[in-house]
Design a protein around this motif. Structure first.
Motif, PDB file in Angstrom:
ATOM      1  N   SER A  51       0.814  -1.223   0.000  1.00 17.36           N
ATOM      2  CA  SER A  51       0.000   0.000   0.000  1.00 17.36           C
ATOM      3  C   SER A  51       0.845   1.269   0.000  1.00 17.36           C
ATOM      4  N   TRP A  52       2.164   1.129  -0.141  1.00 20.35           N
ATOM      5  CA  TRP A  52       3.017   2.318  -0.167  1.00 20.35           C
ATOM      6  C   TRP A  52       3.044   2.869  -1.590  1.00 20.35           C
ATOM      7  N   THR A  53       2.067   3.676  -1.898  1.00 18.96           N
ATOM      8  CA  THR A  53       1.918   4.256  -3.228  1.00 18.96           C
ATOM      9  C   THR A  53       1.584   5.742  -3.085  1.00 18.96           C
ATOM     10  N   PRO A  54       1.794   6.546  -4.145  1.00 21.99           N
ATOM     11  CA  PRO A  54       2.499   6.192  -5.372  1.00 21.99           C
ATOM     12  C   PRO A  54       4.002   6.093  -5.123  1.00 21.99           C
ATOM     13  N   PRO A  55       4.777   5.692  -6.154  1.00 27.45           N
ATOM     14  CA  PRO A  55       4.372   5.353  -7.521  1.00 27.45           C
ATOM     15  C   PRO A  55       3.912   3.902  -7.658  1.00 27.45           C
ATOM     16  N   VAL A  56       3.256   3.618  -8.782  1.00 27.99           N
ATOM     17  CA  VAL A  56       2.819   2.267  -9.113  1.00 27.99           C
ATOM     18  C   VAL A  56       3.362   1.887 -10.478  1.00 27.99           C
ATOM     19  N   ASP A  57       3.414   0.572 -10.728  1.00 23.01           N
ATOM     20  CA  ASP A  57       3.871   0.110 -12.036  1.00 23.01           C
ATOM     21  C   ASP A  57       2.696   0.049 -13.010  1.00 23.01           C
ATOM     22  N   ALA A  58       2.932  -0.525 -14.182  1.00 20.22           N
ATOM     23  CA  ALA A  58       1.905  -0.568 -15.225  1.00 20.22           C
ATOM     24  C   ALA A  58       0.680  -1.366 -14.797  1.00 20.22           C
ATOM     25  N   ASP A  59       0.841  -2.256 -13.831  1.00 17.02           N
ATOM     26  CA  ASP A  59      -0.278  -3.061 -13.344  1.00 17.02           C
ATOM     27  C   ASP A  59      -0.928  -2.469 -12.105  1.00 17.02           C
ATOM     28  N   GLY A  60      -0.495  -1.275 -11.714  1.00 23.90           N
ATOM     29  CA  GLY A  60      -1.071  -0.629 -10.551  1.00 23.90           C
ATOM     30  C   GLY A  60      -0.512  -1.110  -9.228  1.00 23.90           C
ATOM     31  N   GLN A  61       0.565  -1.887  -9.271  1.00 18.12           N
ATOM     32  CA  GLN A  61       1.169  -2.405  -8.052  1.00 18.12           C
ATOM     33  C   GLN A  61       2.238  -1.456  -7.538  1.00 18.12           C
ATOM     34  N   SER A  62       2.373  -1.374  -6.218  1.00 23.09           N
ATOM     35  CA  SER A  62       3.400  -0.545  -5.606  1.00 23.09           C
ATOM     36  C   SER A  62       4.780  -0.908  -6.144  1.00 23.09           C
ATOM     37  N   THR A  63       5.507   0.090  -6.661  1.00 22.96           N
ATOM     38  CA  THR A  63       6.859  -0.199  -7.143  1.00 22.96           C
ATOM     39  C   THR A  63       7.792  -0.525  -5.985  1.00 22.96           C
TER      40      THR A  63
END
Length: 397
Positions: A51-63
């Motif tokens: 849940s540490w977002t943003p940023p997220v990757d192309a799939d919406g997962q926390s980078t």
């Protein structure tokens, strides 16, 4: 994705990973990159970093989560329930390595501590990661920023006339993760010899203190703590950031021969014979005057010009790159600094920093993207080894 894979250096090693956030997951990802079967055991809410977002990757997962959890399988075990606890114990009973970073005492409460698990499996390597050890510091929360502060790192980071500054990444967690990795591999090597596992304990504070290296050794030898020097080095000059006409660059002169070459590049060869600058010790003593002279010379041309001129004569220098520019620079040197992981089953793709350890015969491989929460519940819980182990797991105290 298939669970079968080409052999890696750690193929055949199963890791029950109870760790969260960064230090533990970083260590277990390093193991997974070389073939260990890492089962990430998560609470129903999942690892905090999901849940540490943003940023997220192309799939919406926390980078952040993706950065340290590739090549793993994820299962959900609610340790507050009988079924969840039994599931976690069964997985731990099949493991060669258990990694955890709960506060001291938590794993004992669930019967997942080293003593309990090693009583049933003496070959188990059990790695505990804490912030401040398992004794007097057991109740202290081990957050990287906190450890950077109390461990002295912030006192030597930043400009002399500015407040203490943290490093721009959770470097203490990374150091501790690498120490955990080393300890696990050492324990596995010893197990090869004796057949017995052992406990591996690492903590953030002593990992940082050891990582302070020369700054720590000077403090212990002299009783004097170093202070902030900005980008300068306490024992070498010139060794810091300078301003060219367009951007910043670093010059890292390590000896008198290099300084003489650098003075020639600056068209100031007389600097090498100036008694204030002729030796490294004298340059350190007259650092301010030297910095001003160098900046005056560098500001007339571009940073790229000076870096190129230094490279031609063996003087260490480089641009102060952004992170993106740093990856481009690595690529220009032919270094494989980027790894792309593709999941054939879901079509997910992750692009991340590559594992920096390069083995000639069994290199790191990238076969699974960071898993969705509980993605492999069925695959692990129905695994024959896990199911067969249930009868051998000690009952909950």
């Amino acid at each position: 994705m298939s669970d079968t894979a080409s052999p890696g250096a750690l193929t055949g090693i199963r890791v029950a990973d109870f760790s969260r956030v960064l230090a533990g997951p970083y260590a277990t990802m390093m193991l997974a990159d070389f073939g260990a079967d890492v089962i990430k055991i998560e609470s129903p809410g999942g690892d905090d970093t999901r849940s540490w977002t943003p940023p997220v990757d192309a799939d919406g997962q926390s980078t952040y989560f993706g950065a340290v959890n590739r090549n793993k399988r994820s299962v959900v075990c609610d340790l507050h329930t009988e079924d969840g606890l039994a599931k976690a114990r069964a997985i731990a009973a099949t493991a060669d390595v258990v990694v955890e970073n709960f506060r001291p005492g938590v794993m004992e409460r669930y019967g997942l501590d080293a003593a309990t698990l090693q009583a049933a499996n003496p070959a188990l390597v059990y790695c505990s990661i804490s912030g401040f050890g398992r004794e007097q510091g057991a109740t202290l929360a081990g957050y990287d920023l906190l450890v950077q502060a109390v461990g002295g790192l912030m006192s030597i980071t930043g400009q002399p006339d500015a407040p203490p500054t943290k490093v721009g990444v959770a470097v203490v967690d990374v150091l501790t993760g690498l120490n955990a990795l080393s300890g696990i591999l050492l324990a596995l090597r010893e197990r090869d010899r004796t057949g017995l596992g052992q406990r591996v304990d690492v903590d953030l504070l002593t990992s940082l203190l050891a990582g302070l290296t020369n700054q720590a050794s000077s403090t212990l030898a002299t009783g004097i703590s170093p202070t902030r020097l900005g980008n300068a080095h306490p024992s070498i000059a010139p060794y810091e950031v300078f301003e060219a006409s367009d951007r910043e660059l670093v010059v890292a002169v390590g000896n008198d021969k290099q300084f003489r070459s650098f003075a020639t590049i600056l068209e100031l060869p007389q600097l090498a014979d100036d008694q204030r600058f002729a030796t490294n010790a004298s340059r350190v003593s007259h650092r301010g005057e030297l910095r001003e002279t160098i900046n005056d010379a560098l500001c007339v041309r571009s940073a790229a010009h000076w870096v190129s001129a230094c490279a031609a004569t063996g003087v260490p220098a480089g641009l102060v790159n952004s992170v993106g520019e740093a990856f481009d620079f690595a690529a220009s040197l032919g270094l494989d600094a980027v790894a792309q992981t593709s999941d054939e089953a879901t079509g997910r793709i992750q692009i991340q920093p590559a594992n920096p350890i390069h083995l000639s015969h069994v290199p790191a491989r990238y076969e699974r993207v960071a898993p969705a929460l509980g993605e492999h519940d069925g695959a692990v819980w129905l695994d024959e080894a896990a199911r067969a182990s249930v009868a051998d797991v000690p009952a909950q105290p």
